[in-house]
Structures are given as C-alpha cells and as structure tokens.
Write an enzyme that holds these catalytic residues in place. Structure first.
Site, PDB file in Angstrom:
ATOM      1  CG  HIS A 321     -25.411  48.062  -2.389  1.00  0.00           C
ATOM      2  ND1 HIS A 321     -25.246  49.246  -3.065  1.00  0.00           N
ATOM      3  CD2 HIS A 321     -24.239  47.400  -2.507  1.00  0.00           C
ATOM      4  CE1 HIS A 321     -24.037  49.284  -3.586  1.00  0.00           C
ATOM      5  NE2 HIS A 321     -23.399  48.175  -3.260  1.00  0.00           N
ATOM      6  NE  ARG A 341     -21.895  54.154  -3.706  1.00  0.00           N
ATOM      7  CZ  ARG A 341     -21.783  53.509  -2.555  1.00  0.00           C
ATOM      8  NH1 ARG A 341     -21.303  54.136  -1.499  1.00  0.00           N
ATOM      9  NH2 ARG A 341     -22.131  52.250  -2.454  1.00  0.00           N
TER      10      ARG A 341
END
Length: 548
Positions: A321, A341
């Site tokens: 990740h 994000r």
C-alpha cells in the site's frame, strides 16, 4: 508527540506550496513511464529476493524467500502417527477462516440448509476485513456500469486477471451492496438517500462506497453478528486453527485436522465440503516490510491446500500500500486509507512538491514513493532512520471545508490525535507498507472450486481475480462476492456428497518425501499459526528467571 524541528522545517515548505497545489492537477504517468518505474522500484521485481519453489504442484514458481520457506517446511503433525479412526466433529460444510469471506460463506451455506462448522484461529471477525477502511467498489450510478468496472479491474491488474472471476466480481457487486445494507451496514448517503461514491486509485468512475473510514469494520461486524444469530445452523470454534486437510479414498477433500490453541488439543473433523477462507500472508513481512495486516495473517490456508495438491497462481505478486504510517514509529506500517487521497490529500516530497498523481494504481503509486525516497533522495528522514514522504491532509479541509477530516476520515484523525498530531492542520509522513496478497490458490471456476474435489476457496487466499495488482475497494467486494458464491456452491454440492469412509494423510507423507528428494532437510514447520517477533539474539536463550 510533536514533530521534531527538522520535520517542521519541511512542513513549512509544504505549507508554502499548498495554495498553488490546490488547483494543480498533476499529470498521470504514461503506460511506458509506469512500466519503467514498476520494473525499477517495485519490490516484486527484485529477483534476488525470490527463488524457485522446489516442491509441490507449482514447483518452479518464483516466490519471495519468506513465502517459499513456509512451503518448504514439514507438517506440524507426524502423518504416520496421527489417529484417523477417531472423528471428533462432522459437518456438511467446514469453513476454515472467520473473516469476511468465511462469514459470508457460512451465511450462504446455512441459507441452503447446510450444517456449518466454522474454524477461526483467533476470535470470529479478527481479520483483515475488520481493518479495511476506505471502501467497497460497486457500479450503481447512471454514469457507471459493471462493464466499466470490469475494464478498470482488468487494467489495474495488468490484464493478468482471470476474466470469468472478474465478470462475477463486477456483476455481483451492486447486489452485494444491497445485501450488506439489508443486513445493517450503514453506507454513507446523501440526504435524498442516494449513495455517496468517490474515486479510488485506478478507477475511471466514482464507485467507492464507504461507511466513513470504518467500512471494513462496519461490514465485518454485520457479517459476524449474522453468523452469531444462526446458531441453529452455524457452529463457531474460536482459537482453533486447521493445520492439515484430510483426503478421502478417491483423493477428494474430506475434512481437516484442527488444533485448539488454548487447550493444545487436536481434533479430527469430517466434512462433505470444505472452504478455505484464511486470508493473506502479511505477517510474513515479505522483504522486511512492515504490514497493515492483522496478527493471524500467516498463510495457513495456502500451506495446507498446497500440500493437498492445489496449485498456486500469481503468488509472487505482492501489494504494498503506498501510504503506510512511518512516523510516529509506534504506528509503523499501519494503514493510511486510500480514502485520504481520494478525498483530496496530495503526496509531496521534502520540498512540498508533488511528484506523482495521487490516485495512480497502488503498485505505481508505491513505486513512485520508493523512487522519491531512494533514487531522488527527496524523502523525510525519521529519528529511527526510516524515510517517507508527506501526505498533505490539510488539503482535505481546503477542498471540503472546515471539519472535513473529522467528518470523512475520523479513524485517521483519532489515530494521530494520540500523538499530538492534528491531521487537519499538519501533514503526515508515509511510506509503502505490505498490504495484500495479490495471488494465492488457483480456483478453477467462479464458484470457488479448486482442483481437489469438494474443496473450495474464497477471498484473499485465492489468486486470479485481481491479477498482479488489486484496486482499492475490490478486496471487500472480493470476500463478499466469492464468500457468498463458495458458501452457496459448497452447500448445494454437499447435498450429493457422502462422508468419506476412509480418511488419509498420504498426501502429507508424499510431501515430506518430496522435500527429502529435493534436498530439503529442515526443522521448519508450517502452518506457522502466529508470527514470531522474538529478537534473533534472544531466540533459544532462557532469559526468564525462576520464580522465588
């Protein structure tokens, strides 16, 4: 815990560029640029970190050393001495694993009238499903469709995906959302009851459904409670791990040997059909990376199915990740959900400059961060010597208004509040962390069947649906779609299956023989059940004093 002075100097540069970056759209990488950065910086392409597997049906497959080790190990039991005449439990459907896939399987199997025995190594619901945060994908808006979702999944997986599995994934997705909501999952909605959806990395349409940033917990708790409410059909055995499968006279799966980790008792379980839903291998810490995974993610299901003859698929592919916590050190490796994000936070270097589009597919995003820290030396050093880049979370407040962080990502806010960091005002330091097992057991159809008759698998333990890179939100979808499918198919098949008359561990004996024939003489045993965090210099030493 406040940031040290030298980090505050970098944060000032982040703040100075923030207004300019607010309306700046960083360009996505071209296909050629993406391929180049992957091959140069993604850990999957470090050939020295892998070796060819020496035994089993996928002999020759290149695997990370940590993964090859668990396959090139001996069983926890002596197959010549284990008593196969005394059966402790019988069940129509045996489910190994108590996470999202296991619970979804149990629910569907019980609805088909099967008596279900579910084994879980820890507590029911202790799984990566519980820890997933960002969301679950499903194409439900007029602008979207399962066909577009299909193309995103295939492209994100570098077109290595199994098309029939992807088709099942995307076509079942809208129904899974409705199924979960009907059971009690409270997805984020607008006042007019429309589902809120947003982008994830690699998606061309907004299709990410969330329950703030507790999506996995909301889903797992709902599935767990539904299993608990079906005590007439589902028996749950906690702190009990499956350590070997047992086969019948015709090579079919006939159940398993289980080990109670509290009482240290062994149980022999007969089953008409068995489902492996044990999740991933994050706690093997591939290439030394920290991990987002729960404590029990040690690849038990992979080992026992492989010994029984189930081949592997894409197991050399690992997802890191892009945004794992790297500071404060107490939370090293913990997930910073992609929803951060997706909500507007940008990834910037020590000088406050963007260097990658914030929602590239995960393998590309992670590779760009590794390049920024290693090749370009534009990372921020932590007091312990690690390196990371800033995730500029205050951008979320600028884009969505004051209080947006606490409203959209409350778990992230609380995670950092404990250390005196206000993510609405200060950026957070991140670096890739081991997150997902892209590959796994080879399932031969979209109902989770394996090459071993009467043996099914579902969820992260399988390979094929995600190809060699998974998009955000497709893991929570995977465990529900294929957990449901495997549970239904196994229960239906169990109606036509008789309990095996003769049980065998001959496959384990043959595996031990193959180890020796390939020159593997080892004291390693697997499944390992739990990770070992004893420092090397303390192993095999007696440091505990005798009580007075």
């Amino acid at each position: 815990m406040l940031y040290p002075e030298y980090m505050l100097e970098s944060i000032k540069r982040v703040e100075e560029t923030r207004e300019r970056r607010l309306n700046e759209v960083y360009p996505r990488l071209s296909l050629e640029e993406a391929e180049e950065i992957l091959h140069k910086f993604h850990p999957d392409f470090k050939r020295e970190e892998k070796r060819a597997l020496k035994v089993g049906p996928s002999k020759g497959m290149m695997l990370n050393h940590e993964v090859a080790d668990i396959f090139e190990s001996r069983s926890r039991i002596d197959p010549d001495r284990f008593n196969l005449s005394k059966v402790d439990f019988e069940s129509d459907v045996l489910i190994i694993g108590g996470g999202g896939a296991g619970c979804a399987s149990a629910i569907m199997a019980s609805e088909e009238g099967a008596n279900v025995l579910l084994l879980t190594k820890l507590r029911l619901g202790d799984a990566n499903t519980m820890m997933a945060q960002g969301g679950i994908q499903a194409a439900v808006t007029p602008q979207d469709s399962p066909a577009i979702h299909y193309l995103d999944v295939m492209g994100g997986g570098h077109f290595d995906n199994d098309p029939k599995l992807v088709k099942a994934l995307v076509e079942d997705a809208p129904f899974v959302i409705r199924w979960l909501e009907n059971m009690g999952v409270m997805f984020d909605k607008y006042p007019d009851s429309r589902m809120k959806v947003q982008h994830g990395g690699g998606t061309s349409k907004k299709r990410m459904h969330a329950a703030r940033d507790y999506t996995g917990a909301a889903i797992m708790k709902t599935l767990r409670d539904e299993v608990r409410n079906r005590t007439d059909k589902i028996q749950v055995m906690e702190f009990t791990a499956a350590i070997e499968l047992v086969l019948g006279e015709n090579g079919e799966c006939a159940g398993a040997i289980a080990y109670n980790m509290e009482t240290e008792e062994y149980y022999l379980i007969k089953a008409k059909c068995t489902i492996i839903a044990t999740g991933g291998f994050g706690r093997l810490h591939i290439q030394g990376y920290p991990t987002t995974n729960h404590y029990g993610a040690t690849a038990d299901g992979l080992v026992i199915a492989y010994r029984a003859g189930v081949p592997l698929r894409y197991l050399g592919s690992v997802q890191y990740h892009p945004t794992g916590a790297v500071f404060p050190e107490q939370i090293l490796g913990l997930l910073i959900t992609e929803k951060v994000r997706g909500s507007g936070a940008q990834v910037v270097n020590v000088d406050g400059e963007q260097f990658v589009y914030p929602l590239e597919p995960r393998d590309i995003e992670a590779s760009a961060i590794i390049r920024e820290c290693i090749e370009r030396n534009k990372g921020v050093r932590t007091p312990s010597g690690a390196s990371g880049v800033w995730l500029d979370t205050p951008m979320i407040e600028l884009k969505h208004g004051e209080g947006a962080c606490r409203r959209l990502i409350p778990a992230m806010v609380r995670q950092y509040e404990r250390f005196g960091i206000d993510i609405a005002k200060e950026p957070i330091l991140t670096y890739p962390t081991l997150h997902y097992q892209n590959g796994g057991l080879y399932i031969i159809d979209e109902w989770g069947r394996t090459a071993i008759p009467n043996l099914f698998a579902a969820g992260e333990v399988t390979g094929g649906v995600h190809g060699t890179n998974r998009l955000m939100g497709n893991s929570l979808l995977d465990v529900n779609v294929f957990g449901r499918r495997a549970g239904k198919a196994a229960a239906i098949q169990a109606k036509t299956v008789q309990f095996a008359k003769r049980l065998s561990l001959e496959h384990v004996k043959n595996y031990h023989r193959e180890l020796l024939e390939n020159g593997i003489v080892t004291s390693r045993v697997s499944p390992i059940l739990l990770p070992d965090y004893t420092p090397e210099h303390l192993k095999n030493k007696r440091l505990l004093q005798k009580p007075r």
